[in-house]
Write an enzyme that holds these catalytic residues in place. Sequence first.
Site, mmCIF file in Angstrom:
data_model
loop_
_atom_site.group_PDB
_atom_site.id
_atom_site.type_symbol
_atom_site.label_atom_id
_atom_site.label_comp_id
_atom_site.label_asym_id
_atom_site.label_seq_id
_atom_site.Cartn_x
_atom_site.Cartn_y
_atom_site.Cartn_z
ATOM 1 N N THR A 29 0.827 -1.208 0.000
ATOM 2 C CA THR A 29 0.000 0.000 0.000
ATOM 3 C C THR A 29 0.860 1.256 0.000
ATOM 4 O O THR A 29 0.548 2.239 -0.685
ATOM 5 C CB THR A 29 -0.945 0.010 1.220
ATOM 6 N N CYS A 30 1.955 1.232 0.755
ATOM 7 C CA CYS A 30 2.841 2.394 0.825
ATOM 8 C C CYS A 30 3.424 2.715 -0.552
ATOM 9 O O CYS A 30 3.473 3.878 -0.972
ATOM 10 C CB CYS A 30 3.970 2.135 1.820
ATOM 11 N N THR A 31 3.847 1.671 -1.264
ATOM 12 C CA THR A 31 4.509 1.837 -2.558
ATOM 13 C C THR A 31 3.527 2.111 -3.693
ATOM 14 O O THR A 31 3.792 2.949 -4.565
ATOM 15 C CB THR A 31 5.323 0.566 -2.899
#
Length: 199
Positions: free
Chosen positions: A90-92
Amino acid sequence: RSQLDAIKMLRACAKRASGAPASRQTKRHHVASISTGACLATDGLTLQTAREWDSDGSNQATDFAQPAASLFAPDRKVVLFAVPAPFTGTCTNKHVPGYMANADAILAKADELICFSVSCPYANDGWAKSMGVDRDKITFLSDVDGSVTKAWDVAKDYSDVSLGVRSERFSMVVDGGVVTSFQLVGDAATDGEVILSQL
């Protein structure tokens, strides 16, 4: 920092905090009133600049320390968004890209845009490069030992996915050292748009 500087900082924070907006609810985020109005321009907390390992020069933490008191100085407006860990899904794929798309608009209203995580600065640097982030627009800072995360009371245990204790996913605007908006992020992809609406 001198004692006089510290007193001036505290007075500036107190003055700004007295005029901080009240907590509010949005469709995607809960804005936590307990954090709105908090002064983050405090001595003793430092973050590390994301960087490559230097085989020939210094890798000493003291040479790359970013004090919170300087990051959140009285004359600066800063947007900071926190992610659990570099190189995670999700961060990337959602959180950072959302800020990349809105970086120019955010920086038209703020002095700096920071991506924050509990991580080593070398992994953080490699992650930013892998995403093609313009580092003149988004600054990557690491809370190496989690001490800043703990002090801000945003630690979260992700041991169930083998990450250990990291930071909550959150975003905030800090104006003159004072938090003027804060939210735990539910929809990472749209967080950049939400924070832009709060500037």
